[in-house]
Each structure stands twice: as structure tokens, then as C-alpha cells.
Design a protein around this motif. Structure first.
Motif, mmCIF file in Angstrom:
data_model
loop_
_atom_site.group_PDB
_atom_site.id
_atom_site.type_symbol
_atom_site.label_atom_id
_atom_site.label_comp_id
_atom_site.label_asym_id
_atom_site.label_seq_id
_atom_site.Cartn_x
_atom_site.Cartn_y
_atom_site.Cartn_z
ATOM 1 N N CYS A 89 10.970 6.279 4.101
ATOM 2 C CA CYS A 89 10.403 5.101 3.448
ATOM 3 C C CYS A 89 11.187 4.726 2.190
ATOM 4 N N ASP A 90 11.824 5.697 1.591
ATOM 5 C CA ASP A 90 12.541 5.502 0.326
ATOM 6 C C ASP A 90 13.945 4.946 0.548
ATOM 7 N N ILE A 120 2.691 13.689 0.534
ATOM 8 C CA ILE A 120 3.892 12.853 0.606
ATOM 9 C C ILE A 120 3.465 11.389 0.694
ATOM 10 N N ALA A 121 4.084 10.552 -0.128
ATOM 11 C CA ALA A 121 3.793 9.119 -0.132
ATOM 12 C C ALA A 121 4.628 8.427 0.941
ATOM 13 N N HIS A 122 3.981 7.562 1.695
ATOM 14 C CA HIS A 122 4.632 6.770 2.744
ATOM 15 C C HIS A 122 4.288 5.315 2.522
ATOM 16 N N ARG A 123 5.029 4.441 3.182
ATOM 17 C CA ARG A 123 4.741 3.010 3.194
ATOM 18 C C ARG A 123 4.218 2.629 4.567
ATOM 19 N N PRO A 124 3.396 1.586 4.655
ATOM 20 C CA PRO A 124 2.950 1.124 5.975
ATOM 21 C C PRO A 124 4.161 0.803 6.852
ATOM 22 N N GLY A 125 4.074 1.178 8.115
ATOM 23 C CA GLY A 125 5.172 0.933 9.038
ATOM 24 C C GLY A 125 6.216 2.025 9.051
ATOM 25 N N CYS A 126 5.971 3.138 8.347
ATOM 26 C CA CYS A 126 6.916 4.261 8.325
ATOM 27 C C CYS A 126 7.269 4.630 9.763
ATOM 28 N N MET A 127 8.539 4.777 10.031
ATOM 29 C CA MET A 127 9.004 4.999 11.395
ATOM 30 C C MET A 127 8.548 6.332 11.996
ATOM 31 N N THR A 131 0.828 -1.201 0.000
ATOM 32 C CA THR A 131 0.000 0.000 0.000
ATOM 33 C C THR A 131 0.862 1.251 0.000
ATOM 34 N N ILE A 132 0.435 2.254 -0.754
ATOM 35 C CA ILE A 132 1.065 3.567 -0.715
ATOM 36 C C ILE A 132 0.113 4.482 0.038
#
Length: 111
Positions: free
Chosen positions: A109-110, A52-59, A44-45
Motif C-alpha cells: 500500500c505504501d 499493519i495499516a492498509h489502504r482500501p483495495g490493497c492487492m 480510510t486506513i
């Protein structure tokens, strides 16, 4: 060697995305079985109110606070979408707040 759907790097050999996978349950359902619940399917994005695009679990994001109407998300994106994402190639949310458009990727995330 298995490659990541997001970054195409080898999982466990350069792909930081695999850190999210480690929190997944063994059922393969995409739901976490640990106390750190990740409510979004793998891949998921997430799109923040700032675009801003993040990923699940972003710190630096709390997944429990990611919900409409503030956030939008794409649950089954094209595997190449993460790398293409930019001001010239924006991504519109398909779920949650579908008015959200991501024009850049979260640096954490990147990584």
C-alpha cells in the motif's frame, strides 16, 4: 496539479494511491460501481489484527473480509497520518475493532 491526501505526491505522477481511485464510481460517494466493491470511503486506513495499516483495495487483502471484530479502521484520518504512522506514532482504530492499533504501513500500500 492535484495531490494525494495520503502521500502528497501528484495524482497520476508518482502517486500509487490513485490506483484505488480508478475503481471508484463517478458519483463521488466513495462506493465502487464495479464488480470489485470497495466498501470503505476513500482515504480510510484499515488496521489488521497484526497492527499493519492498509489502504482500501490493497492487492493482498480481500476488502470483503475486512470487518470487526478482527479489523479496525479510521474513516476520516488526518491526511498526514499515513506518513507519520510508526511504532513511535501509532494510530488507533476509530471504527470496527477500536482496540486495533497500527504501528507500521503495508509495503504494498505504501509503494
Amino acid at each position: 496539479m492535484e495531490r494525494c491526501d495520503f502521500c502528497e505526491l501528484p495524482i497520476g505522477g508518482g502517486c500509487a494511491c490513485s490506483l484505488v481511485r480508478e475503481d471508484r464510481g463517478a458519483s463521488g460517494s466513495g462506493a465502487a460501481s464495479t464488480s470489485k466493491s470497495v466498501p470503505f470511503p476513500n482515504g480510510t486506513i484499515l488496521i489488521s489484527p497484526r497492527g499493519i495499516a492498509h489502504r482500501p483495495g490493497c492487492m493482498h487483502q480481500s476488502d470483503s473480509e475486512i470487518k470487526a471484530p478482527l479489523w479496525g479502521w479510521i474513516t476520516a484520518p488526518d491526511p498526514q497520518l499515513w506518513r507519520r504512522l510508526s511504532a513511535g506514532s501509532p494510530a488507533r482504530a476509530t471504527h470496527g475493532n477500536t482496540e486495533r492499533v497500527a504501528t507500521r504501513r503495508c509495503q504494498s500500500c505504501d509503494a
